[in-house]
Write a protein that holds these residues in place. Sequence first.
Motif, PDB file in Angstrom:
ATOM      1  N   SER A   1      70.935  52.810  25.242  1.00  0.00           N
ATOM      2  CA  SER A   1      70.015  52.773  23.692  1.00  0.00           C
ATOM      3  C   SER A   1      69.570  54.077  23.694  1.00  0.00           C
ATOM      4  CB  SER A   1      69.130  51.688  23.848  1.00  0.00           C
ATOM      5  OG  SER A   1      68.224  51.585  24.614  1.00  0.00           O
TER       6      SER A   1
ATOM      7  N   GLN B   1      66.025  55.243  21.115  1.00  0.00           N
ATOM      8  CA  GLN B   1      64.455  55.184  20.642  1.00  0.00           C
ATOM      9  C   GLN B   1      64.308  56.549  20.357  1.00  0.00           C
ATOM     10  OE1 GLN B   1      62.319  52.754  23.017  1.00  0.00           O
ATOM     11  NE2 GLN B   1      63.892  51.237  23.061  1.00  0.00           N
TER      12      GLN B   1
ATOM     13  N   TYR C   1      60.342  57.630  18.142  1.00  0.00           N
ATOM     14  CA  TYR C   1      59.544  57.866  18.187  1.00  0.00           C
ATOM     15  C   TYR C   1      58.812  58.711  17.031  1.00  0.00           C
ATOM     16  CZ  TYR C   1      59.729  54.125  21.546  1.00  0.00           C
ATOM     17  OH  TYR C   1      60.112  53.550  22.840  1.00  0.00           O
TER      18      TYR C   1
ATOM     19  N   PRO D   1      53.132  57.714  20.743  1.00  0.00           N
ATOM     20  CA  PRO D   1      54.038  57.517  20.168  1.00  0.00           C
ATOM     21  C   PRO D   1      54.139  56.033  19.232  1.00  0.00           C
ATOM     22  CG  PRO D   1      54.468  59.336  21.770  1.00  0.00           C
ATOM     23  CD  PRO D   1      52.908  58.212  22.036  1.00  0.00           C
TER      24      PRO D   1
ATOM     25  N   LEU E   1      55.172  64.485  15.299  1.00  0.00           N
ATOM     26  CA  LEU E   1      56.135  65.050  16.104  1.00  0.00           C
ATOM     27  C   LEU E   1      56.703  63.925  16.195  1.00  0.00           C
ATOM     28  CD1 LEU E   1      57.122  66.550  18.922  1.00  0.00           C
ATOM     29  CD2 LEU E   1      54.768  65.046  20.118  1.00  0.00           C
TER      30      LEU E   1
ATOM     31  N   LEU F   1      60.491  62.372  18.427  1.00  0.00           N
ATOM     32  CA  LEU F   1      60.605  61.995  19.209  1.00  0.00           C
ATOM     33  C   LEU F   1      61.806  61.313  19.814  1.00  0.00           C
ATOM     34  CD1 LEU F   1      57.155  61.901  21.338  1.00  0.00           C
ATOM     35  CD2 LEU F   1      58.364  63.730  22.018  1.00  0.00           C
TER      36      LEU F   1
ATOM     37  N   THR G   1      67.730  56.164  26.796  1.00  0.00           N
ATOM     38  CA  THR G   1      67.347  54.621  27.969  1.00  0.00           C
ATOM     39  C   THR G   1      68.654  54.641  28.862  1.00  0.00           C
ATOM     40  OG1 THR G   1      67.837  52.797  26.851  1.00  0.00           O
ATOM     41  CG2 THR G   1      65.109  53.601  26.912  1.00  0.00           C
TER      42      THR G   1
ATOM     43  N   PHE H   1      63.235  61.372  27.896  1.00  0.00           N
ATOM     44  CA  PHE H   1      62.937  61.793  26.699  1.00  0.00           C
ATOM     45  C   PHE H   1      63.779  62.981  26.169  1.00  0.00           C
ATOM     46  CE2 PHE H   1      59.462  59.323  24.032  1.00  0.00           C
ATOM     47  CZ  PHE H   1      58.958  58.268  25.496  1.00  0.00           C
ATOM     48  N   GLY H   2      63.734  63.535  24.710  1.00  0.00           N
ATOM     49  CA  GLY H   2      63.787  65.130  24.033  1.00  0.00           C
ATOM     50  C   GLY H   2      62.579  65.905  24.317  1.00  0.00           C
ATOM     51  N   GLN H   3      62.524  66.647  24.067  1.00  0.00           N
ATOM     52  CA  GLN H   3      61.463  67.270  23.548  1.00  0.00           C
ATOM     53  C   GLN H   3      60.555  67.812  22.783  1.00  0.00           C
ATOM     54  OE1 GLN H   3      64.938  68.345  23.618  1.00  0.00           O
ATOM     55  NE2 GLN H   3      65.198  70.054  25.706  1.00  0.00           N
TER      56      GLN H   3
ATOM     57  N   TYR I   1      51.965  58.251  31.002  1.00  0.00           N
ATOM     58  CA  TYR I   1      52.367  59.598  30.712  1.00  0.00           C
ATOM     59  C   TYR I   1      51.086  61.019  30.451  1.00  0.00           C
ATOM     60  CZ  TYR I   1      56.428  57.248  29.183  1.00  0.00           C
ATOM     61  OH  TYR I   1      58.268  56.242  29.485  1.00  0.00           O
TER      62      TYR I   1
ATOM     63  N   GLN J   1      51.702  64.109  28.639  1.00  0.00           N
ATOM     64  CA  GLN J   1      51.631  65.417  27.744  1.00  0.00           C
ATOM     65  C   GLN J   1      50.543  66.432  26.768  1.00  0.00           C
ATOM     66  OE1 GLN J   1      51.679  63.319  23.749  1.00  0.00           O
ATOM     67  NE2 GLN J   1      53.236  64.434  22.939  1.00  0.00           N
TER      68      GLN J   1
ATOM     69  N   GLN K   1      53.943  67.910  22.527  1.00  0.00           N
ATOM     70  CA  GLN K   1      55.342  68.237  23.651  1.00  0.00           C
ATOM     71  C   GLN K   1      55.384  67.373  23.460  1.00  0.00           C
ATOM     72  OE1 GLN K   1      55.473  70.962  26.746  1.00  0.00           O
ATOM     73  NE2 GLN K   1      53.928  72.713  25.349  1.00  0.00           N
ATOM     74  N   SER K   2      56.882  67.388  24.516  1.00  0.00           N
ATOM     75  CA  SER K   2      57.709  65.467  25.051  1.00  0.00           C
ATOM     76  C   SER K   2      56.365  64.806  26.189  1.00  0.00           C
ATOM     77  CB  SER K   2      58.787  65.693  25.111  1.00  0.00           C
ATOM     78  OG  SER K   2      59.099  64.067  25.163  1.00  0.00           O
ATOM     79  N   LEU K   3      57.043  63.873  26.496  1.00  0.00           N
ATOM     80  CA  LEU K   3      55.694  63.197  27.371  1.00  0.00           C
ATOM     81  C   LEU K   3      56.229  63.682  28.674  1.00  0.00           C
ATOM     82  CD1 LEU K   3      55.451  62.005  24.777  1.00  0.00           C
ATOM     83  CD2 LEU K   3      54.613  59.409  26.181  1.00  0.00           C
TER      84      LEU K   3
ATOM     85  N   GLU L   1      57.690  59.758  39.774  1.00  0.00           N
ATOM     86  CA  GLU L   1      58.502  60.645  39.468  1.00  0.00           C
ATOM     87  C   GLU L   1      58.325  62.001  40.639  1.00  0.00           C
ATOM     88  OE1 GLU L   1      61.332  59.234  37.190  1.00  0.00           O
ATOM     89  OE2 GLU L   1      59.498  57.773  37.046  1.00  0.00           O
TER      90      GLU L   1
ATOM     91  N   LEU M   1      48.831  59.449  28.825  1.00  0.00           N
ATOM     92  CA  LEU M   1      48.692  58.254  27.995  1.00  0.00           C
ATOM     93  C   LEU M   1      49.848  56.887  28.718  1.00  0.00           C
ATOM     94  CD1 LEU M   1      50.813  60.660  26.032  1.00  0.00           C
ATOM     95  CD2 LEU M   1      49.579  58.302  24.865  1.00  0.00           C
TER      96      LEU M   1
ATOM     97  N   SER N   1      67.079  47.024  29.811  1.00  0.00           N
ATOM     98  CA  SER N   1      65.918  48.551  29.738  1.00  0.00           C
ATOM     99  C   SER N   1      66.240  48.692  27.634  1.00  0.00           C
ATOM    100  CB  SER N   1      67.077  49.632  30.505  1.00  0.00           C
ATOM    101  OG  SER N   1      68.359  49.593  29.666  1.00  0.00           O
ATOM    102  N   ASN N   2      66.397  48.009  27.069  1.00  0.00           N
ATOM    103  CA  ASN N   2      66.535  48.987  25.683  1.00  0.00           C
ATOM    104  C   ASN N   2      64.745  48.418  25.462  1.00  0.00           C
ATOM    105  OD1 ASN N   2      68.765  49.373  25.718  1.00  0.00           O
ATOM    106  ND2 ASN N   2      69.883  47.646  25.291  1.00  0.00           N
TER     107      ASN N   2
ATOM    108  N   GLN O   1      59.312  51.247  23.736  1.00  0.00           N
ATOM    109  CA  GLN O   1      57.847  50.880  25.052  1.00  0.00           C
ATOM    110  C   GLN O   1      56.331  51.121  23.416  1.00  0.00           C
ATOM    111  OE1 GLN O   1      57.441  53.707  27.743  1.00  0.00           O
ATOM    112  NE2 GLN O   1      59.215  53.591  28.247  1.00  0.00           N
TER     113      GLN O   1
ATOM    114  N   PHE P   1      52.303  52.852  23.389  1.00  0.00           N
ATOM    115  CA  PHE P   1      51.736  53.522  23.674  1.00  0.00           C
ATOM    116  C   PHE P   1      50.121  53.075  22.976  1.00  0.00           C
ATOM    117  CE2 PHE P   1      54.391  56.815  25.250  1.00  0.00           C
ATOM    118  CZ  PHE P   1      55.759  56.391  24.923  1.00  0.00           C
TER     119      PHE P   1
END
Lengths: 109, 116
Positions: free
Chosen positions: A31, A33, A35, A43, A86, A88, A92, A99-101, B35, B37, B41-43, B58, B92, B101-102, B105, B107
């Motif tokens: 999938s 997603q 955000y 997000p 932002l 994102l 998954t 996550f993308g940047q 997370y 951040q 920028q990204s997480l 991780e 976060l 898994s789909n 989320q 936050f």
Amino acid sequence: TQLLEQSPQFLSIQEGENLTVYCNSSSVFSSLQWYRQEPGEGPVLLVTVVTGGEVKKLKRLTFQFGDARKDSSLHITAAQPGDTGLYLCLGTSYGKLTFGQGTILTVHP
Amino acid sequence: SAVISQKPSRDICQRGTSLTIQCQVDSQVTMMFWYRQQPGQSLTLIATANQGSEATYESGFVIDKFPISRPNLTFSTLTVSNMSPEDSSIYLCSVTSGTGSNQPQHFGDGTRLSIL
């Protein structure tokens, strides 16, 4: 290691313009997603796409999942200052989250 | 969707000290994540908080630096230990409900942490 390349990193446009954000990978995702995050907040989910070739529309936002489930795009029509934020993408796969940047979008009135 | 309350919303701390961040959810959830951040920028996923057992970290994150608790299905804490300026970031909490898994989320609004 799965990578999700998101582009562009920054986007500054005038109100009324159209734009597209891309997320690309060599990996297959179950999938994808999208955000949107505003400063000082977490997000917020915009959409989830799960089927290859799937297209979903949310008002002026159009989301597409690639046929091979390796890429996705977000297209905004007639952007408004309220779209600023932002963006994102999150892929998954087998419980793993990638996550993308991120893309910082600024829409000027 | 779940409502997530994260505390504190921000803090300024001295180096060498520790800070515990709390994440409270208004309903039972399946998964809870922490997370980090940098602004704009990204997480980066630190760990998955497991109810009743040790968190799953991780690569690049260790329990001694980021101890995590999850005593029940609605609450988790993240401690940032022995802080240095490099730990200045937004932290976060996120949760998912259901299985698969789909699952989207949800936050919290994050904790903005500055280390002097």
